[in-house]
Design a protein around this motif. Structure first.
Motif, mmCIF file in Angstrom:
data_model
loop_
_atom_site.group_PDB
_atom_site.id
_atom_site.type_symbol
_atom_site.label_atom_id
_atom_site.label_comp_id
_atom_site.label_asym_id
_atom_site.label_seq_id
_atom_site.Cartn_x
_atom_site.Cartn_y
_atom_site.Cartn_z
ATOM 1 N N ARG A 169 1.661 -80.314 35.737
ATOM 2 C CA ARG A 169 0.789 -80.103 34.579
ATOM 3 C C ARG A 169 1.548 -80.615 33.368
ATOM 4 N N PHE A 170 0.814 -81.198 32.455
ATOM 5 C CA PHE A 170 1.375 -81.778 31.236
ATOM 6 C C PHE A 170 0.616 -81.253 30.039
ATOM 7 N N ALA A 171 1.274 -81.282 28.896
ATOM 8 C CA ALA A 171 0.612 -80.950 27.634
ATOM 9 C C ALA A 171 1.188 -81.848 26.548
ATOM 10 N N ARG A 172 0.353 -82.115 25.560
ATOM 11 C CA ARG A 172 0.814 -82.871 24.400
ATOM 12 C C ARG A 172 1.466 -81.874 23.448
ATOM 13 N N ILE A 173 2.773 -82.037 23.244
ATOM 14 C CA ILE A 173 3.549 -81.148 22.381
ATOM 15 C C ILE A 173 4.211 -82.012 21.312
ATOM 16 N N GLY A 174 3.948 -81.698 20.064
ATOM 17 C CA GLY A 174 4.498 -82.506 18.983
ATOM 18 C C GLY A 174 4.094 -83.966 19.072
ATOM 19 N N GLY A 175 2.894 -84.201 19.589
ATOM 20 C CA GLY A 175 2.374 -85.562 19.693
ATOM 21 C C GLY A 175 2.847 -86.335 20.911
ATOM 22 N N GLN A 176 3.677 -85.720 21.761
ATOM 23 C CA GLN A 176 4.205 -86.396 22.954
ATOM 24 C C GLN A 176 3.788 -85.632 24.213
ATOM 25 N N TRP A 177 3.485 -86.375 25.262
ATOM 26 C CA TRP A 177 3.185 -85.735 26.537
ATOM 27 C C TRP A 177 4.470 -85.186 27.129
ATOM 28 N N CYS A 178 4.401 -83.956 27.664
ATOM 29 C CA CYS A 178 5.559 -83.277 28.247
ATOM 30 C C CYS A 178 5.158 -82.573 29.538
ATOM 31 N N PHE A 179 6.089 -82.491 30.463
ATOM 32 C CA PHE A 179 5.891 -81.628 31.623
ATOM 33 C C PHE A 179 5.786 -80.185 31.136
ATOM 34 N N VAL A 180 4.830 -79.423 31.649
ATOM 35 C CA VAL A 180 4.797 -77.988 31.391
ATOM 36 C C VAL A 180 4.822 -77.194 32.695
ATOM 37 N N GLU A 181 4.641 -77.885 33.806
ATOM 38 C CA GLU A 181 4.725 -77.219 35.105
ATOM 39 C C GLU A 181 4.966 -78.262 36.190
ATOM 40 N N ARG A 182 5.823 -77.905 37.156
ATOM 41 C CA ARG A 182 6.001 -78.738 38.348
ATOM 42 C C ARG A 182 6.135 -77.814 39.536
ATOM 43 N N ASP A 183 5.454 -78.183 40.613
ATOM 44 C CA ASP A 183 5.545 -77.443 41.873
ATOM 45 C C ASP A 183 6.236 -78.340 42.897
ATOM 46 N N TYR A 184 7.466 -77.938 43.277
ATOM 47 C CA TYR A 184 8.256 -78.688 44.257
ATOM 48 C C TYR A 184 8.009 -78.235 45.690
ATOM 49 N N ARG A 185 7.082 -77.336 45.923
ATOM 50 C CA ARG A 185 6.952 -76.716 47.244
ATOM 51 C C ARG A 185 6.123 -77.523 48.242
ATOM 52 N N GLN A 186 5.674 -78.695 47.868
ATOM 53 C CA GLN A 186 4.811 -79.499 48.738
ATOM 54 C C GLN A 186 5.619 -80.550 49.505
ATOM 55 N N LEU A 187 6.603 -80.123 50.263
ATOM 56 C CA LEU A 187 7.429 -81.021 51.061
ATOM 57 C C LEU A 187 6.778 -81.172 52.426
#
Length: 151
Positions: free
Chosen positions: A113-131
């Protein structure tokens, strides 16, 4: 001019590039605003993720993990009005060392999941469990995968 889709995909690719170059601190910095699901380790922030990588990843004498992370098939759902996005992508990790021939060692999916923070796109969530597929990780991880899942 970067579009939102380009900016978000570039974050996916910058992560892979930083990991493959052994720049773990730079890779973790991409998750400054993120919550990371890493299995039994529970939710992590960027500092926790960096500590986990330093604990489990084998960094070879060249200063890198001797890997190539390929991030492919990004499916982007971008909401420009709210400045948020959800992305599903695939990853394939290849590795080669002086004593370990080039081979695929892991493959799976990222749910981000990403969000625009301070005008820039940033990661806000990552799920590493899908191996999905696990190969020979002996030159990549300091401990067997089952142990890392309990971290």
């Amino acid at each position: 001019m970067d579009t939102s889709a380009t900016a978000i995909c570039n974050l996916l690719y910058r992560y892979a590039e930083a990991i493959d170059e052994g720049r773990l601190k730079d890779a973790a910095a991409l998750f400054l605003h993120a919550r990371i699901e890493a299995g039994a380790a529970g939710p992590l922030d960027a500092d926790g993720l960096l500590a986990l990588w330093r604990k489990i990843l084998v960094i070879h004498p060249c200063g890198t993990p001797r890997t190539r992370h390929l991030v492919t098939n990004p499916i982007l759902d971008i909401d420009e009005a709210t400045g948020t996005a959800q992305v599903r992508s695939c990853f394939t990790v290849m590795q080669a060392t002086d004593d370990f021939p080039l081979q695929i060692i892991a493959s799976g999916r990222y749910h981000d999941r990403f969000a625009r923070i301070g005008g820039q796109w940033c990661f806000v969530e990552r799920d590493y469990r899908q191996l999905d597929f696990i190969g020979d990780l002996s030159q990549h991880l300091r401990m067997p995968l089952k142990q890392t899942q309990r971290l």
